[in-house]
Write a protein that holds these residues in place. Structure first.
Motif, mmCIF file in Angstrom:
data_model
loop_
_atom_site.group_PDB
_atom_site.id
_atom_site.type_symbol
_atom_site.label_atom_id
_atom_site.label_comp_id
_atom_site.label_asym_id
_atom_site.label_seq_id
_atom_site.Cartn_x
_atom_site.Cartn_y
_atom_site.Cartn_z
ATOM 1 N N ARG A 77 0.827 -1.211 0.000
ATOM 2 C CA ARG A 77 0.000 0.000 0.000
ATOM 3 C C ARG A 77 0.866 1.268 0.000
ATOM 4 O O ARG A 77 0.615 2.207 -0.751
ATOM 5 C CB ARG A 77 -0.907 0.005 1.225
ATOM 6 N N ASP A 78 1.933 1.273 0.812
ATOM 7 C CA ASP A 78 2.763 2.476 0.936
ATOM 8 C C ASP A 78 3.546 2.763 -0.338
ATOM 9 O O ASP A 78 3.725 3.932 -0.712
ATOM 10 C CB ASP A 78 3.734 2.323 2.107
ATOM 11 N N TRP A 79 4.048 1.720 -0.981
ATOM 12 C CA TRP A 79 4.911 1.905 -2.137
ATOM 13 C C TRP A 79 4.209 1.602 -3.466
ATOM 14 O O TRP A 79 4.829 1.711 -4.519
ATOM 15 C CB TRP A 79 6.162 1.030 -2.014
ATOM 16 N N GLY A 80 2.952 1.192 -3.424
ATOM 17 C CA GLY A 80 2.224 0.889 -4.646
ATOM 18 C C GLY A 80 2.835 -0.256 -5.436
ATOM 19 O O GLY A 80 2.955 -0.193 -6.663
ATOM 20 N N ILE A 81 3.212 -1.323 -4.740
ATOM 21 C CA ILE A 81 3.907 -2.447 -5.362
ATOM 22 C C ILE A 81 2.913 -3.365 -6.058
ATOM 23 O O ILE A 81 1.871 -3.721 -5.491
ATOM 24 C CB ILE A 81 4.707 -3.232 -4.299
ATOM 25 N N ASP A 92 13.452 1.703 -0.853
ATOM 26 C CA ASP A 92 12.649 1.362 -2.027
ATOM 27 C C ASP A 92 12.527 -0.160 -2.088
ATOM 28 O O ASP A 92 13.176 -0.880 -1.308
ATOM 29 C CB ASP A 92 13.262 1.923 -3.317
ATOM 30 N N PRO A 93 11.707 -0.691 -2.995
ATOM 31 C CA PRO A 93 11.515 -2.150 -3.049
ATOM 32 C C PRO A 93 12.800 -2.934 -3.284
ATOM 33 O O PRO A 93 12.980 -4.014 -2.706
ATOM 34 C CB PRO A 93 10.528 -2.328 -4.211
ATOM 35 N N MET A 94 13.718 -2.420 -4.097
ATOM 36 C CA MET A 94 14.941 -3.162 -4.384
ATOM 37 C C MET A 94 15.845 -3.255 -3.156
ATOM 38 O O MET A 94 16.461 -4.293 -2.907
ATOM 39 C CB MET A 94 15.688 -2.503 -5.540
ATOM 40 N N SER A 95 15.914 -2.178 -2.384
ATOM 41 C CA SER A 95 16.735 -2.241 -1.171
ATOM 42 C C SER A 95 16.106 -3.183 -0.149
ATOM 43 O O SER A 95 16.809 -3.911 0.568
ATOM 44 C CB SER A 95 16.902 -0.848 -0.570
#
Length: 449
Positions: A46-50, A105-108
């Motif tokens: 929800r926070d990052w729109g993944i 971020d998602p990658m980290s």
């Protein structure tokens, strides 16, 4: 003096019990650290729109890391010691969990989950070896059963705590909890976790005798003037040569095949049961309930294995549990139209498969000498972890291809039967090996039959 045999035949001392309890606490924290991403996933998404695909990679990142750690990190225990590797793994997990707390971020976040998984994978197999070595013959199954139950207990308790923390502080709060608990146990293990006495006998350097005598004193035994004779290793001297050499090749193959086929069915049930039952009932909450009941059954099964194996051979308990698990899969699939019955059978499904995991954790480490025990067991765990990644993906393709969930449960009953056969055949294979050792004048390792 056969020091290992004398430890195995004597009652467990408070020192030995403490070593097992420390491993239990560590595996509980590992259970939380592995599954914390699944608790945080909705909030992170929800926070990052993944998107779902990337979220799937985040959920699998820990498993990839665990497979890598089991295969490549655990074998270091046979070179640098069980205690030292545990401390290294705790440092790796602490860094990974702390990194997750501040991921930008998602990658980290994905990279931090892989790193934490590497430490967890390296430590789980290593802890199992410590529990095996510090348990006596009579309580080995009980100790391993309780230890194995720590994983689902940690995941269950961690889930409740994570729900509160995520609600109050956001998803990073759950990772803060995992990082804090790991750091605390790093300090505890630095001061209290003992080295393996079997490893010290095998290593035989200048520090081995003083370290061994400190362990002897804590166990209420007289100090030694010299190290006991080291086991005689025939054939290849390398760890790889011992694990895959002619002496234990058949046992290694049986353990790997048996554990891999079990873990394939285990992770299929644990990952897909909630969704399948939710769709069968038309109620998403039923799927959640099914997942909780399978986990609850896992706790009961692991502890139950330990209790039953105190008066029956662990290998027999393992074989029986896996055959009954195959029956449970068939009955479960046949009861989708009776949700109440399916939920009850789901408890047995989790109970029997977790009993099987406890069984392999109990009977596999003693196959190898202290020289190769962490490597042999760690590689078995690593191979199982690779299967654990593949099995849920394969099920997705089967469902997309039109196979009914009922048929898939029937299909996964087959590897459970195969795993039971492998577990049963370990006994005759070990007896043949020991007979060859006796004829060659070689002392066999202490086995749990």
């Amino acid at each position: 003096m056969d020091l290992t045999a004398s430890f195995k035949d004597a009652p467990m001392t408070p020192f030995q019990v403490r070593a097992v309890v420390i491993c239990l606490i560590l595996i509980m924290i590992d259970g939380f650290d592995v599954l914390v991403m699944s608790f945080a996933a909705p909030a992170v998404s929800r926070d990052w729109g993944i998107e779902p695909v990337l979220l799937g990679y985040l959920l699998s990142a820990g498993l990839f890391g665990m497979a890598f750690g089991s295969i490549f990190l655990t074998p270091l225990a046979d070179r640098i010691g069980r205690r030292r590797l545990t401390l290294i793994c705790l440092v790796v997990i602490s860094v990974g969990m702390t990194w997750s707390c501040v991921a930008w971020d998602p990658m980290s976040l994905l990279a931090s989950r892989v790193l934490a998984g590497i430490g967890i994978g390296g430590m789980i197999a290593n802890l199992s070896v410590i529990v095996s070595e510090y348990s006596n013959r009579r309580r080995a199954g009980l100790a391993m059963g309780i230890y194995t139950a720590g994983y689902p207990i940690g995941a269950t308790v961690g889930g409740f705590l994570s729900g509160f923390l995520i609600q109050e502080f956001g998803w990073r709060g759950a990772f803060v909890l995992g990082a804090a608990m790991t750091v605390v146990m790093l300090v505890v293990c630095f001061f209290l976790l003992p080295e393996s006495f079997e490893y010290l006998i095998e290593k035989r350097d200048a520090k081995s005798l003083p370290q061994l005598n400190r362990i002897m004193a804590r166990m209420g035994r007289e100090p030694l003037s010299e190290l006991p004779p080291a086991p005689v290793h025939e054939g290849a001297e390398s760890v790889v040569g011992e694990v895959f050499g002619a002496r234990v090749r058949s046992q290694t193959a049986l353990a790997w095949i048996g554990y891999a086929t079990l873990i394939a069915a285990f992770y299929f049930a644990n990952t897909w049961t909630p969704k399948i039952l939710a769709e069968a009932s038309g109620d998403p909450q039923t799927g959640v309930t099914a997942g909780v009941l399978v986990s609850l059954g896992g706790i009961i099964g692991a502890v139950g294995f330990g209790v039953v194996s105190t008066w029956s051979r662990p290998r027999y308990v393992l074989t029986t549990a896996l055959l009954l698990a195959a029956v449970a899969y068939v009955v479960f699939a046949s009861s989708f139209d009776r949700i109440g019955l399916a939920l009850v059978v789901g408890v047995f499904l989790g109970m029997l498969t977790n009993a099987g995991v406890s069984g392999y954790y109990t009977v596999t480490p003693p196959i190898y000498t202290a020289k190769a025990r962490a490597s042999g067991f760690g590689w078995m765990i690593g191979a199982g972890r690779l299967v654990s990644i593949i099995a849920p993906i394969m099920v997705g393709y089967l469902l997309a291809g039109g196979m009914r969930p009922t048929s898939i449960f029937y299909l996964f009953a087959i590897p459970l039967v195969l795993s039971a056969v492998c577990g049963f055949l370990l006994g005759p294979a070990l007896r043949r090996r020991d007979a060859r050792d006796a004829r060659a004048g070689r002392r066999g390792t202490v086995e749990v039959r």
